[in-house]
Design a protein around this motif. Structure first.
Motif, PDB file in Angstrom:
ATOM      1  N   ASP A 140      -5.668   6.624  -6.509  1.00 43.52           N
ATOM      2  CA  ASP A 140      -4.995   6.172  -5.088  1.00 43.52           C
ATOM      3  C   ASP A 140      -3.578   6.836  -5.172  1.00 43.52           C
ATOM      4  O   ASP A 140      -2.982   7.189  -4.047  1.00 43.52           O
ATOM      5  CB  ASP A 140      -5.029   4.786  -4.931  1.00 43.52           C
ATOM      6  N   LYS A 200       0.877  -1.159   0.023  1.00 40.65           N
ATOM      7  CA  LYS A 200       0.011  -0.006  -0.090  1.00 40.65           C
ATOM      8  C   LYS A 200       0.904   1.275  -0.062  1.00 40.65           C
ATOM      9  O   LYS A 200       0.368   2.440   0.428  1.00 40.65           O
ATOM     10  CB  LYS A 200      -0.933   0.086   1.274  1.00 40.65           C
ATOM     11  N   MET A 232       1.188   2.143  -5.710  1.00 41.09           N
ATOM     12  CA  MET A 232      -0.324   2.788  -6.221  1.00 41.09           C
ATOM     13  C   MET A 232      -0.441   3.521  -7.202  1.00 41.09           C
ATOM     14  O   MET A 232       0.650   3.866  -7.865  1.00 41.09           O
ATOM     15  CB  MET A 232      -0.741   3.772  -4.899  1.00 41.09           C
TER      16      MET A 232
END
Length: 676
Positions: free
Chosen positions: A323, A314, A319
């Motif tokens: 995002d 993450k 990303m």
């Protein structure tokens, strides 16, 4: 088929149905009668710019620069924009609204022309600014040497006639595109619409040949695709399963990757393929290749699965799309200069303490391990709020094992480096999760400042609905990545600077003079400020030249989302594309005598290299967000180092983890370090 204004206006009911080709058909007619100094862009160009599809052919075509076409010679560039308004209700189409953004070269500004909203509408301004930033980026890449630069152009609202209902924004948008000249407000109103509908002012003819042309185009594209499949980059993929994985990992780990790549350039040219981690990988090595990789929407940044298992999936590097923009925007809330100004004093204190404890009184030191210790002290304090102690020391050991796992064979078996790396990752993650929970509680109780460190800053950010902007998992993963990115690369940079300065006494003497001048203007015991850092121009040129010769990372990988072509070679969907900084940095056609250490290359205020040649920090929308943080850390450290110490190389090492750069150290006796 004929399409007139009435049909166009009816296509712009709530739901934004003008997002189809009808809009661009109308614009193509407007372009025919467009003044020479004005450019009306198709809607598809606006759409691709907003989506950061900078490498699409139509975007490249409109931003090209050749003898017959230069945007820098135009007075007005107009872009139609379609924006979704509000949150779509379940089962309903989103409500679309059209307006115009113009780049007014003569007035040196961007302009909004909107038939519905006023100048205080923040959604409109935020939406328009996204396009402004994309336009600035494309213009800078293609017109960096132009006398006309647009970086400082601001956004201005133009009061224009307003629509009286929710169905005619497309009509107004087309009239604004046609009539706006950069100074005189278009004299139109809602009352003009019925008459113009009847007159069929914009008659657009789509000839029947379109169908035939489409069929021919599809046939030709199919034939071309089949022929491209045979034109793959040179070289075989290597052994089954293993491919060239061992060679690539060994080259990256031993800091011999640049030699490994250059050997293959000499044999195969600037484009070739191998297999890495069971995936066909194409190496692209030129400024044009860098630009292609940085800006292509058909290539997606990715890290190896082994990296994600160690540092999380993450983080900003993994990303994409919204995002990525959300996480990058959140990180920049901490990394922007007006925030970093708050931390110069803390970095100053860390550097002075480090030099006093680890350099003072010693005749020899190993530079690279000490720089790693210093930068980890700085980033763990500023990113996590974690000061020196047993917990921080344990985290250092875990991070060392985690980095080792990145360059190891990703096999999770007992007693392997990768297994040790995964265990260290779990310990580090538990620590960061605990820190995040603790800081969230302290913020809720008012016992912590949102500006204390990166974690508190990220926890304090909220979206439009008042919800936490980043999830706790995203905060932890980005904290994990920021620690390694923030200390490993900067420590390599500063150690390399020490090595180069040891063999360039003239540059070192000039640097000492620069820093002595700054010190003379400060009171005894006064720490450095952001304004002091702005005066260290020579020192930063030395850092840039060091980054050119010794970029701190081997390279980076993108994945092809579709079949693509570069330099006549076909790259298949799912293949990896690899870029590396050192090739263009050491190209004699770009940098004169590239092996020579010469900081004056970066002295000029104008770009010293073609676009996408100096890429120490990457480029495009994914350029390193921590450039200013690295700059702050490097300048503060070198300020005290060059003023208080002299050094000589103990040998002539190649800077790498295997050769930690031992030096002989002497104090500059006229100076003394200030106590904390």
């Amino acid at each position: 088929m004929w399409v007139n204004t009435w049909e166009l206006a009816n296509c712009v009911k709530p739901g934004g149905e003008l997002s189809n080709t009808i809009c661009d058909i109308a614009i193509s007619v407007l372009q025919e009668s467009c003044p020479e100094k004005k450019v009306i862009f198709p809607y598809i160009v606006t759409k691709y710019l907003m989506e950061h599809k900078f490498n699409s052919k139509i975007v490249q075509n409109y931003f090209r620069k050749d003898e017959k076409y230069k945007l820098s010679h135009k007075d007005l560039l107009s872009f139609p924009i379609l924006q979704t308004l509000g949150v779509p209700r379940k089962g309903k189409k989103p409500i679309g609204h059209w307006y115009v953004l113009s780049l007014n070269m003569g007035a040196k500004r961007f302009e909004i022309l909107d038939s519905l909203r006023g100048e205080d509408d923040m959604d409109m301004i935020e939406h328009a600014n996204k396009l402004v930033e994309a336009i600035k980026m494309m213009y800078k890449v293609n017109y960096s040497d132009s006398y006309r630069q647009i970086d400082d152009f601001e956004l201005m609202y133009i009061p224009v006639p307003k629509q009286k209902n929710g169905t005619n924004c497309g009509f107004f948008m087309l009239k604004f595109l046609e009539l706006w000249n950069g100074s005189v407000v278009p004299a139109i109103s809602q009352d003009h619409i019925p008459a113009l509908r009847k007159s069929g002012h914009y008659l657009l003819k789509i000839v029947a040949l379109t169908v035939t042309a489409s069929a021919i185009a599809i046939h030709l594209l199919t034939r071309a695709r089949k022929s491209r499949l045979a034109n793959l980059p040179p070289r075989s993929l290597g052994l089954p399963v293993i491919g060239q994985t061992l060679g690539v990992l060994r080259a990256a780990r031993d800091n011999s990757g640049n030699r490994w790549i250059q050997d293959r350039i000499d044999r195969y040219g600037p484009v070739w393929k191998v297999s890495v981690l069971r995936t066909p990988t194409v190496f692209l090595t030129s400024p044009a290749a860098n630009k292609f990789i940085f800006f292509s929407s058909a290539l997606r940044a990715r890290t190896p699965r082994s990296f994600q298992r160690i540092f999380g999936d993450k983080s900003i590097v993994d990303m994409h799309g919204d995002d990525h923009r959300r996480i990058r925007g959140a990180l920049m809330e901490f990394l922007r200069p007006d925030m970093l100004k708050l931390y110069v004093g803390r970095v100053d204190a860390k550097v002075q303490r480090h030099l006093r404890e680890n350099w003072h009184g010693r005749t020899t030191v190993r530079v690279l391990p000490l720089m790693k210790r210093l930068t980890f002290d700085v980033v763990s304090a500023l990113l996590l709020g974690l000061e020196t102690g047993a917990v921080r020391d344990a985290l250092v050991d875990d991070y060392r094992r985690m980095v080792e796992g990145v360059f190891a064979i990703p096999v999770n078996l007992p007693f392997t480096t990768f297994r040790r790396s995964l265990k260290a990752s779990r310990r580090a993650r538990r620590l960061l999760e605990g820190i995040t929970r603790g800081k969230k509680a302290m913020l809720a109780e008012g016992k912590a400042s949102p500006n204390s460190d990166l974690i508190t800053r990220l926890l304090s950010l909220t979206d439009d609905h008042g919800e936490q902007l980043l999830t706790d998992e995203e905060i932890v993963d980005n904290g994990m990545f920021a620690l390694v990115a923030g200390h490993d690369t900067t420590s390599m940079l500063m150690a390399s600077m020490v090595r180069h300065l040891a063999t360039d006494p003239d540059t070192l003497a000039a640097m000492v003079q620069e820093h002595e001048e700054i010190a003379r203007n400060k009171a005894d015991g006064e720490v450095l400020t952001w304004e002091d850092l702005l005066k260290m121009k020579l020192t930063w040129r030395v850092a840039q030249e060091t980054l050119r010769i010794d970029p701190p990372f081997f390279g980076n990988v993108r994945t092809a989302l579709e079949d693509i072509e570069f330099s006549g070679y076909h790259i298949q969907k799912g293949w990896q594309v690899f870029w590396t900084a050192k090739v263009t940095h050491m190209d004699p056609s770009i940098f004169h005598k590239p092996a020579q250490f010469d900081p004056s290359r970066f002295e000029s205020q104008s770009p010293v290299t073609p676009p996408c040649s100096f890429v120490a920090f990457g480029g495009g929308p994914r350029i390193c967000p921590a450039i200013e943080f690295t700059k702050m850390e490097t300048l503060v450290t070198m300020h005290y180092l060059v003023r208080h110490f002299r050094w000589m190389l103990c040998c002539n090492p190649v800077l790498s983890p295997l050769h930690s750069l031992p030096i002989e150290l002497k104090r500059r006796t006229s100076l003394c370090l200030r106590p904390e």
